[in-house]
Write an enzyme that holds these catalytic residues in place. Structure first.
Site, mmCIF file in Angstrom:
data_model
loop_
_atom_site.group_PDB
_atom_site.id
_atom_site.type_symbol
_atom_site.label_atom_id
_atom_site.label_comp_id
_atom_site.label_asym_id
_atom_site.label_seq_id
_atom_site.Cartn_x
_atom_site.Cartn_y
_atom_site.Cartn_z
ATOM 1 N N HIS A 45 0.820 -1.218 0.000
ATOM 2 C CA HIS A 45 0.000 0.000 0.000
ATOM 3 C C HIS A 45 0.851 1.264 0.000
ATOM 4 O O HIS A 45 0.355 2.336 -0.304
ATOM 5 C CB HIS A 45 -1.051 -0.024 1.117
ATOM 6 C CG HIS A 45 -0.579 0.341 2.488
ATOM 7 N ND1 HIS A 45 -0.238 -0.575 3.446
ATOM 8 C CD2 HIS A 45 -0.417 1.549 3.078
ATOM 9 C CE1 HIS A 45 0.113 0.033 4.558
ATOM 10 N NE2 HIS A 45 0.015 1.333 4.362
ATOM 11 N N ASP A 63 1.199 -7.623 2.319
ATOM 12 C CA ASP A 63 1.319 -6.190 2.041
ATOM 13 C C ASP A 63 2.790 -5.752 1.880
ATOM 14 O O ASP A 63 3.349 -5.098 2.751
ATOM 15 C CB ASP A 63 0.638 -5.415 3.180
ATOM 16 C CG ASP A 63 0.321 -3.981 2.792
ATOM 17 O OD1 ASP A 63 0.888 -3.496 1.799
ATOM 18 O OD2 ASP A 63 -0.472 -3.338 3.496
ATOM 19 N N SER A 112 3.926 2.369 8.427
ATOM 20 C CA SER A 112 3.744 1.335 7.422
ATOM 21 C C SER A 112 5.035 1.117 6.676
ATOM 22 O O SER A 112 5.698 2.076 6.270
ATOM 23 C CB SER A 112 2.657 1.729 6.447
ATOM 24 O OG SER A 112 1.442 1.353 6.978
HETATM 25 N N1 ARG Z 1 -4.594 0.709 7.296
HETATM 26 C C1 ARG Z 1 -3.343 0.805 6.612
HETATM 27 C C2 ARG Z 1 -2.600 2.134 7.026
HETATM 28 O O1 ARG Z 1 -3.227 3.032 7.505
HETATM 29 C C3 ARG Z 1 -3.480 0.930 5.157
HETATM 30 C C4 ARG Z 1 -3.925 -0.208 4.392
HETATM 31 C C5 ARG Z 1 -4.183 0.168 2.977
HETATM 32 N N2 ARG Z 1 -5.163 -0.714 2.469
HETATM 33 C C6 ARG Z 1 -6.460 -0.380 2.231
HETATM 34 N N3 ARG Z 1 -7.308 -1.359 2.012
HETATM 35 N N4 ARG Z 1 -6.912 0.856 2.180
HETATM 36 O O2 ARG Z 1 -1.948 2.660 6.149
HETATM 37 N N1 ASP Z 2 -1.308 1.514 7.950
HETATM 38 C C1 ASP Z 2 -0.585 2.591 8.607
HETATM 39 C C2 ASP Z 2 0.466 3.242 7.684
HETATM 40 O O1 ASP Z 2 0.294 3.309 6.497
HETATM 41 C C3 ASP Z 2 0.010 2.140 9.869
HETATM 42 C C4 ASP Z 2 -0.919 2.390 11.020
HETATM 43 O O2 ASP Z 2 -1.635 3.403 11.019
HETATM 44 O O3 ASP Z 2 -0.863 1.598 11.948
HETATM 45 O O4 ASP Z 2 1.378 3.871 8.123
#
Ligand code: ARG
Ligand code: ASP
Length: 717
Positions: free
Chosen positions: A91, A227, A651
């Site tokens: 991502h 990921d 991330s």
């Molecule tokens: N929750 C993860 C973080 O904040 C991101 C994952 C991205 N994937 C998605 N399905 N939007 O970055």
């Molecule tokens: N998914 C998040 C990122 O892209 C990580 C988090 O917020 O825990 O940095």
């Protein structure tokens, strides 16, 4: 050599490390690597760490920090070979993968693997930054600052001090310097970065692996997402940063991480080393109340509507799906996180926790006359400040989420600002605008955007009274009897911003007057003028007042905390968090384990949802149990959870074991723990990690790009 250049100038800089020794409110924390030794190192050792503090951060020898980069401004990445190979999240590379994708080469769907170096894809604009060193520069930047100064005077003096310091430090060095406030401006650090600009895409799994579970599983445990994506840093012949050129060579880092495939067990020590973006752990109770009751619900409501429209449109056509997928993921990500955040804060009774803390704090003030004198006005002032501006702050949310939630308006803003720039020659202007428009129109679907405008404007109009609305709403009322459908239709039909041909026609002359008369630009100008004349003056005072109060309150909280150390809120600077591999109990009667496996992917596929499609090749590997050296006990590990305190920006961060070997790549948090940006709950907050064995298995067994493993240092036993 460059190191020395910095160090020499630094003889001038007094090292002034405030060691805030105080009692922790709760576990968690994101620590400054440079101060680890004095703050958390001992605790890390007690928890199993086998490295020295110098192994983690040193400016005299290569240390783990030299293997870590800030990736693309919003994520983290780590070096996994001596030839510039880096791993981050899928991502995090998603924008790049998406930009290289077309219907013919749909790398989003099918994945991308360079089978040799010449196939690696360049990514203009993408940078990675290595931290060369950090230092406390508070005495320099706060020189001459006094508590009598207004916030503006204070900030402008700090700016002047920065200029002086920059000159003293950066004389001949080719580094980028950044100065960041810590503890709400009670302390300042300087960061020296080396920034690389030729970063190439090496590999990415198909979305059915890299984004497995999609938005259904996002922010959730148990998780099964592969990921990750791979990039390579290129440098000039002297191993220095340089713009893209075909004959650049792979960068040789000072340090790259060993990859440990011996697996993880419950309670193993873990450490996350990366660039967390933003936390707000020390807020006054009214601020938490605003988040739970106003800010998050408003954002969620507007995004609910926007996402429903995008989803419907993306299902109708592959072209639109590719165009909008990256944007959709971004919008959905915040939307879902805020929902978890509200639930988590409510479950913790966060407002009550804060008010209890505040009453203890007041008792502590009452014990000492000087304290009383210094801090007694804090809470009453916080209260009036929040009261006076909460509607304005809410209107700001509507402007950003709904007006600037329309892509055409955001693009109009960029075009208008560029067209206004008098320093540009007509040729240069033309060139800039046409390259901006190519990027924009490739991924712009006017029909979707028009529907978004109609729906979001309607909500803004219904939710906020007239004084909190920009003028263009009066046009919608008078000329269109508040019929937003007709309004959006007309605006989109006429604007040069919403149509590539009309835009290119306009570009021939790039007539500013004509641009100003454009209906989308008009909306932008109306929103901006409302913002600057009605909202900004109030919000400016409000934000300034809050900065003063928060700084003072932070200082007081540090004093109040006594012997334990409070970590500074995250601010996109390099931090170390540590914790243990482990699951948790989300609710009565339910226990989550710490590890997921490939079998779980097939279980999810059985549910039949769109987000759970499984590649036949992956299925075959599972049914043949063909896991190579990466499996364990006849299963293929996929993700694990641990108790490191992380946030957005983490991330892609390396998750390391006690020896500093890479055991996983951080990519998310659990639903029950997303409130950790405001309040951390050690029983519920977990970071979600891609097990490095799954990444290697995908590269080797699934993608057949095993040649990449030859450059890695893999610890097997
Ligand atoms: N929750 C993860 C973080 O904040 C991101 C994952 C991205 N994937 C998605 N399905 N939007 O970055
Ligand atoms: N998914 C998040 C990122 O892209 C990580 C988090 O917020 O825990 O940095």
């Amino acid at each position: 050599m460059n190191h020395r250049c910095i160090k020499k100038s630094f003889a001038l800089v007094l090292f002034f490390s405030i060691i805030f020794s105080t009692t922790a409110i709760a576990d968690g924390g994101m620590w400054l690597p440079m101060l680890l030794k004095d703050q958390k190192y001992q605790k890390m050792k007690e928890n199993g760490l086998k490295l020295s503090a110098e192994d983690i951060y040193s400016i005299n020898q290569s240390s783990l920090k030299d293997a870590i980069v800030q990736f693309g401004g919003g994520c983290t990445g780590e070096l996994i070979s001596n030839e510039g190979l880096l791993i981050t999240n899928h991502h995090c590379g998603y924008g790049q993968i998406q930009k290289h994708s077309t219907i013919e080469h749909d790398y989003l769907t099918n994945g991308f693997w360079a089978m040799n170096r010449t196939e690696e894809l360049p990514n203009p604009g993408l940078t990675v930054s290595f931290l060369v060193q950090m230092s406390d520069v508070s005495p320099h930047l706060l020189k001459g600052v006094s508590s009598e100064m207004s916030e503006n005077e204070r900030l402008s003096l700090i700016e002047q001090n920065k200029v002086i310091l920059k000159k003293a430090v950066n004389d001949t060095c080719k580094y980028e310097l950044e100065f960041e406030p810590f503890y709400q401006g009670n302390q300042y650090f300087m960061f020296v970065y080396e920034v690389f600009k030729d970063i190439r895409l090496v590999g990415a799994p198909p979305s059915s692996i890299g984004k497995f579970g999609g938005d259904t599983d996002n922010w959730m445990w148990p998780r099964h997402t592969g990921d990750f994506s791979l990039f390579r840093i290129y440098a000039d012949k002297n191993n220095k940063p340089v713009d893209y050129a075909v004959d650049n060579v792979p960068y040789v880092p000072k340090k790259s991480l060993k990859i440990d495939i011996r697996g993880v067990k419950e309670n193993d020590f873990t450490m996350v080393y990366g660039y967390p973006g933003h936390t707000e752990e020390y807020l006054f109770s009214d601020a938490v109340r605003f988040i739970v009751e106003k800010r998050d619900p408003t954002r969620i409501k507007l995004r609910d509507t926007k996402l429903a429209i995008m989803r419907e449109q993306m299902l109708k056509s592959d072209k639109v799906r590719i165009q909008l997928s990256s944007k959709y993921a971004g919008v959905a990500n915040g939307w879902k996180k805020w929902m978890g955040e509200i639930r988590g804060l409510e479950r913790m009774n966060a407002v009550a926790v804060k008010t209890n803390f505040e009453s203890d704090f007041e008792k502590w003030l009452a014990q000492d006359e000087n304290r009383q004198k210094e801090y007694a006005d804090l809470f009453p002032k916080f209260k009036t400040t929040y009261q006076n501006a909460s509607e304005h702050a809410l209107a700001r949310e509507y402007i950003f989420e709904s007006v600037f939630g329309v892509e055409a308006i955001t693009f109009a803003a960029k075009v208008y600002k560029t067209a206004q720039n008098k320093d540009l020659t007509p040729e240069k202007l033309n060139q800039m605008l046409s390259s901006m428009s190519q990027g924009f129109f490739k991924d712009f679907d006017a029909t979707t955007d028009q529907m978004v405008m109609e729906a979001l404007f309607k909500i803004y109009y219904q939710d906020m009274i007239e004084v909190y609305q920009p003028d263009f709403f009066r046009t919608v009322e008078k000329k269109y009897s508040a019929n937003f459908e007709k309004y959006a239709h007309d605006v989109f039909a006429k604007s040069i911003i919403t149509n590539e041909e009309r835009f290119n026609m306009w570009l021939k002359k790039a007539d500013l007057k004509k641009l100003e008369a454009d209906p989308i630009v008009q909306i932008y100008l109306s929103a901006i003028s409302f913002y600057t004349t009605e909202l900004a003056p109030v919000l400016y005072l409000h934000d300034n007042e809050l900065s003063v109060l928060n700084r003072k309150y932070m200082k007081a909280q540090l004093e109040f905390a006594g012997d334990s150390v409070l970590f500074p809120d995250a601010n996109f600077t390099l931090r170390v968090a540590f914790g243990k591999v482990g699951g948790y109990e989300p609710k009565d009667g339910v226990v989550y384990k710490h590890q997921t496996t490939l079998e779980g992917i097939l279980e999810k596929e059985f549910i039949g949802a769109y987000d759970y499609e499984v590649d036949p090749k992956l299925k075959k590997l599972q049914s043949d149990k063909d896991f190579g050296i990466y499996g364990q006990d006849q299963t293929m590990p996929v993700c694990f959870s641990a108790s490191n305190h992380t946030t957005g920006g983490n991330s892609g961060s390396p998750v390391m074991n006690a020896e500093g070997h890479l055991i996983g790549v951080n990519f998310d948090r659990n639903w029950e723990g997303t409130m950790s940006d405001v309040m951390y709950d050690p029983t519920q907050c977990r970071n979600i990690v891609l097990d490095i064995r799954y990444a290697l298995f995908i590269i080797d067994k699934f993608a057949g790009a095993g040649y990449l493993l030859n450059e890695m240092d893999i610890v097997k036993n």
